[in-house]
Design a protein around this motif. Structure first.
Motif, PDB file in Angstrom:
ATOM      1  N   ARG A  65       0.829  -1.204   0.000  1.00 27.90           N
ATOM      2  CA  ARG A  65       0.000   0.000   0.000  1.00 27.90           C
ATOM      3  C   ARG A  65       0.869   1.262   0.000  1.00 27.90           C
ATOM      4  O   ARG A  65       0.504   2.281  -0.576  1.00 27.90           O
ATOM      5  CB  ARG A  65      -0.914   0.022   1.219  1.00 27.90           C
ATOM      6  N   THR A 122      -7.665   6.201  -3.187  1.00 28.73           N
ATOM      7  CA  THR A 122      -8.498   5.106  -2.695  1.00 28.73           C
ATOM      8  C   THR A 122      -8.562   3.975  -3.712  1.00 28.73           C
ATOM      9  O   THR A 122      -8.462   2.790  -3.346  1.00 28.73           O
ATOM     10  CB  THR A 122      -9.920   5.607  -2.362  1.00 28.73           C
ATOM     11  N   ASN A 148      -7.268   0.245  -3.044  1.00 25.95           N
ATOM     12  CA  ASN A 148      -8.202  -0.872  -3.201  1.00 25.95           C
ATOM     13  C   ASN A 148      -7.635  -1.952  -4.119  1.00 25.95           C
ATOM     14  O   ASN A 148      -7.916  -3.144  -3.936  1.00 25.95           O
ATOM     15  CB  ASN A 148      -9.550  -0.383  -3.735  1.00 25.95           C
ATOM     16  N   GLY A 187      -5.568  -4.210  -2.088  1.00 21.67           N
ATOM     17  CA  GLY A 187      -6.445  -5.116  -1.347  1.00 21.67           C
ATOM     18  C   GLY A 187      -6.981  -6.237  -2.228  1.00 21.67           C
ATOM     19  O   GLY A 187      -7.055  -7.395  -1.806  1.00 21.67           O
ATOM     20  N   ARG A 245     -17.574  -9.042  -7.011  1.00 25.72           N
ATOM     21  CA  ARG A 245     -16.661  -7.915  -6.797  1.00 25.72           C
ATOM     22  C   ARG A 245     -15.639  -7.822  -7.942  1.00 25.72           C
ATOM     23  O   ARG A 245     -15.366  -6.737  -8.450  1.00 25.72           O
ATOM     24  CB  ARG A 245     -15.947  -8.068  -5.456  1.00 25.72           C
TER      25      ARG A 245
END
Length: 140
Positions: free
Chosen positions: A75, A93, A97, A100, A116
């Motif tokens: 990150r 963001t 993401n 992630g 997703r």
């Protein structure tokens, strides 16, 4: 930067672009069509993993080359590039993401949320383009 480094970075950029072509095809499918064949989901997951990892590798290289710090986790790579104004702040963001998503594909592969992933394929592939523009600019 040595010619070898530029060649390696360009190779990673080209890999992401190649993967994006296929990922866009998956994003154009309906969710039912996408999940009908497990090959579709497996290939999409792998191409996403490789593409995000290539972005992280490119980002790490830029950070090292520019002496921008030492990212402690994935990150941090995007955060450092944003702080250095290499990547746009308003997409922070989205980039975080992506890390992630990559981590989920790599570590939680038994519990992948295909909805997703499919939503990402339909709506968020432009984040790769944003990154590729920045990386290409850097190579010049």
């Amino acid at each position: 930067m040595s010619p070898l480094d530029k060649e390696s970075l360009q190779s990673k950029i080209n890999r992401i672009r190649k993967n994006l072509k296929q990922l866009k095809l998956f994003g154009d499918m309906s969710y039912t069509e996408y999940t009908k064949d497990s090959i579709n989901t497996a290939v999409a997951e792998r191409f996403l993993q490789i593409s995000i990892q290539a972005m992280l590798d490119i980002g790490s290289h830029i950070i090292a080359e520019e002496g921008l710090g030492d990212p402690l986790e994935y990150r941090d790579i995007f955060s450092i590039l944003i702080h250095a104004k290499i990547l746009p702040k308003h997409r922070e963001t989205a980039f975080l993401n992506m890390v992630g998503l990559r981590n989920r594909i790599v570590h939680l592969y038994e519990d992948i949320d295909h909805k997703r992933i499919h939503h990402f394929l339909k709506k968020d592939l432009s984040d790769f383009e944003t990154f590729l523009k920045a990386a290409t600019r850097y190579l010049r």
